[in-house]
Design an enzyme around this catalytic site. Structure first.
Site, PDB file in Angstrom:
ATOM      1  N   ALA A   1       5.470  -9.429  -3.441  1.00  0.00           N
ATOM      2  CA  ALA A   1       5.983  -8.057  -3.412  1.00  0.00           C
ATOM      3  C   ALA A   1       5.025  -7.089  -4.121  1.00  0.00           C
ATOM      4  CB  ALA A   1       7.363  -8.014  -4.038  1.00  0.00           C
ATOM      5  N   HIS A   2       5.379  -5.810  -4.057  1.00  0.00           N
ATOM      6  CA  HIS A   2       4.483  -4.766  -4.567  1.00  0.00           C
ATOM      7  C   HIS A   2       4.220  -4.885  -6.069  1.00  0.00           C
ATOM      8  CE1 HIS A   2       8.185  -1.835  -4.655  1.00  0.00           C
ATOM      9  NE2 HIS A   2       8.457  -2.977  -5.223  1.00  0.00           N
ATOM     10  N   ASN A   3       2.987  -4.580  -6.425  1.00  0.00           N
ATOM     11  CA  ASN A   3       2.552  -4.494  -7.823  1.00  0.00           C
ATOM     12  C   ASN A   3       2.488  -5.836  -8.550  1.00  0.00           C
ATOM     13  OD1 ASN A   3       3.721  -1.635  -7.179  1.00  0.00           O
ATOM     14  ND2 ASN A   3       2.320  -1.379  -8.897  1.00  0.00           N
TER      15      ASN A   3
ATOM     16  N   GLN B   1       4.911   4.101  -0.661  1.00  0.00           N
ATOM     17  CA  GLN B   1       4.099   3.132  -1.383  1.00  0.00           C
ATOM     18  C   GLN B   1       2.654   3.585  -1.267  1.00  0.00           C
ATOM     19  OE1 GLN B   1       5.953   0.169  -2.793  1.00  0.00           O
ATOM     20  NE2 GLN B   1       7.529   1.710  -2.404  1.00  0.00           N
TER      21      GLN B   1
ATOM     22  N   SER C   1       6.231  -6.511  -9.192  1.00  0.00           N
ATOM     23  CA  SER C   1       5.686  -6.242 -10.527  1.00  0.00           C
ATOM     24  C   SER C   1       5.626  -7.467 -11.426  1.00  0.00           C
ATOM     25  CB  SER C   1       6.482  -5.134 -11.230  1.00  0.00           C
ATOM     26  OG  SER C   1       6.409  -3.946 -10.487  1.00  0.00           O
TER      27      SER C   1
END
Lengths: 315, 315, 315
Positions: free
Chosen positions: B228-230, B187, B248
């Site tokens: 969470a990521h993004n 990441q 995302s």
């Protein structure tokens, strides 16, 4: 701080120089406290307030009791938020007495001990724990590594608090302005934890906005549980993993909540109530000793019946 | 690193010595980045990519635009995972400048300050906080005890981050091999947090796999929230206790999510949307200013109607 | 400790001086361990126990096998709780060898290293991490800041544990007395984590009451996940954000659980099972490779059908 000085900051006209010691709700205010009315449904409490003064819209003026000064404004909740800052505590005290640690207590390395804090006898305070200013911890209590206890909180005797748990972090409170800003309502209360309480890892218990969030004697709280500001847990309540309580909800004694269950705010739950896993409580429960399940919540037997009806529906 | 060198590690044949600076999505890649296509549904993005090169199955070769080199392979996502390691950062930098701390900022004991980090003026960084390499923190920001901020993250002015919260931990990403192994997708992005953001205790905000997870100005996040990521949160979003956002997902401005509500990944939620407590969002919401509830999600009024139908069903 | 000595503390009459080394379940006890029967449904295990002695109500006496001594009492579970304290470990060891750290391992400042602990080669142990007594960590493992690992836990090679995660905290166990007290059942087991395991931020994995909570090789766990005592996760299981597992549940290999899904305790889930987000598992799943959803849980396709029926119901 005088009411006059507060009013000046809030840009409200008021000449009283009565000394104000803090903010509080309509019902809990004493004659040196400032209160507010935003939501019409609390008008019944306005009549009974003993507050020195109340932030209030003009339309409710007639209901303000004689002994209370009305501070008329368009947005009482925003004025409350602005006033809360005037009574906010220092994040860190610069002066005060060193923490007092009683006999037979172990303090591991890298523990932070705040000013005017006190720790009883026979405790273990493990590495990375943060004990803020004015915190008081009783006897025989174990604080595991990397626990954070914010200022002014009180922990009783014979407690166990597991790693990563946070006690006394700010409640989630702010007033929305018309132009989309959020004004923080400073959380000037604390958390009080009784005796013989065990709290799991990485749980969070918010400090009260006014007065105290209360965890009574004998309570058991599991991991990753969230308890919002001003909740009150009666003696012997059990909260299992990932339970969430919204603000100002009261659990009377021996309420048991299953995993991932939750409550809305400003409710009361009767003694010896059981909420099954995932149950979502959105209304006050008055009858004690009943078992509930589901979301929306229903009698546990009804919930089981519903499941069998759904099964039939699918055939 | 040249494309040639990368290809050698990935065991793909390619002789271009163009310099590759990182990995990115089809749409976001610039002419020095490597991208990939695994899922057929993104083929419309392939046509428009500006990437230097793309990891791709042979069958999609015809769709690769002229300026982009095709790196043909059977398992593009696994190759991407292997490539991500080539661009991964050091967990800890061994050299670099000491952290710069501006005036009137308090750093309590036992705080870790990484290389090339910077902290603005009038901040309070409390005991046990971890400020990793290259982290930048603005002015007037309070970092409570035992907060961890991973490398390269950016925090704005006037923020408050409560104890135990983790900013910039790795997103949950890996590629599955046919023999049951998971290859980590490093990441390599970060988290950017705007101004006037308050985050509760023990929440977690994952760093982006590429580019940035973004928390915009004025956002309020409660305790035990998982982002969470993004993900991208627009101005003024409010996430209450135990909310979870999968990867995302974009929340446009002033989205409000009730306790324990959640979203699936790769969605967009329109401005001023309200999701009731426990609501589960599985599809993009295009119309702004609506209120939703339930799981699966439905219009809040419909959800209330459903509850009354269920009550009848039980009689 | 002899059975005689234990019996004296428990106020049960028994003269055997056989040496007892610990407590365990009916099925797992060896001939030097003490066990108990509280719940009638485990009577089939009583017949097969190899325990030295069993705490038991008078009514089940006939079922006790020949080689096992019956300790007759009215409340076996409370006696077990009292006995668990006799075998409890020190919270902190006062003596023992200094932690052994192998070559090429980085230990950042403010890390606590317990007695008799060992850390392999090429690891990074970051600031604020707590590595308790007797903990063993393999090679190439990264422990991020403010992670707490309780005593006796074992972590394998090539693992990554993100900030704020707690490994080995006490399971949630206590016996209720008739007058409303909870007697702690000391959690005398540990957590064993295999190789190539990645665990997200602020998750919690409880230590076993007896023996071990087990996380097998290759498991991936996301943020804010709760794993209760004595769970066993098979090779390659994936637990996404905010999943919760109640005690003693076994996930066989390659089980995948979606966000906020959960299981009740004492279940088994077959290999390659997928539980959709929010799924709630309340019964053992025997058939492998199936996909499930909903709460109560149903076949994923059935769940989709149910949603469409609900939609019709609303028209």
């Amino acid at each position: 701080m005088t009411l006059n000085e507060i009013s000046k900051v809030l840009e409200i006209n008021c000449k009283s120089n009565i000394e104000i010691t803090g903010l509080n709700t309509l019902l809990d205010s004493n004659s040196n406290e400032l209160t507010f009315l935003e939501n019409k449904k609390y008008i019944k409490d306005l009549v009974n307030t003993k507050a020195a003064a109340v932030l209030i819209k003009k339309e409710f003026l007639a209901e303000v009791p004689k002994g209370t000064i009305a501070l008329i404004c368009d947005e009482p909740y925003i004025k409350l938020a602005l006033a809360s800052k005037l009574f906010s505590q220092n994040v860190v005290e610069e002066s005060g007495k060193d923490c007092v640690v009683d006999k037979d207590t172990t303090i591991q390395p890298n523990v932070y001990l705040g000013k005017n804090a006190s720790i009883g006898s026979n405790c273990i305070i493990m590495a990375g724990a943060f004990i803020a200013d004015n915190v008081s911890i009783g006897n025989n209590t174990i604080i595991y590594p990397n626990v954070s206890i914010y200022r002014d909180c009180i922990i009783g005797n014979d407690c166990i608090i597991h790693s990563g748990t946070v006690i006394g972090c700010d409640g989630f409170g702010f007033a929305n302005t018309k132009d989309g800003k959020y004004i923080k309502i400073y959380q000037n209360g604390n958390v009080i934890i009784g005796n013989d309480v065990e709290i799991g890892a990485n749980s969070t218990i918010d400090r009260a906005v006014f007065k105290s969030t209360i965890i009574s004697n004998g309570v058991r709280i599991d991991n990753l549980v969230h308890i919002a500001h001003n909740c009150k847990l009666g003696v012997g309540c059990i909260l299992t993993g990932q339970v969430g309580l919204a603000g100002s909800t009261t659990l009377h004694e021996y309420v048991v909540m299953g995993g991932q269950s939750a409550t809305a705010g400003h409710l009361e739950i009767a003694p010896f109530t059981t909420i099954a896993a995932r149950g979502g409580v959105t209304k006050t429960i008055k009858e004690p000793k009943k078992q509930w399940a589901g979301f929306p919540l229903m009698d546990h037997k009804t919930w089981l019946k519903l499941q069998s009806k759904i099964t039939k529906l699918l055939k």
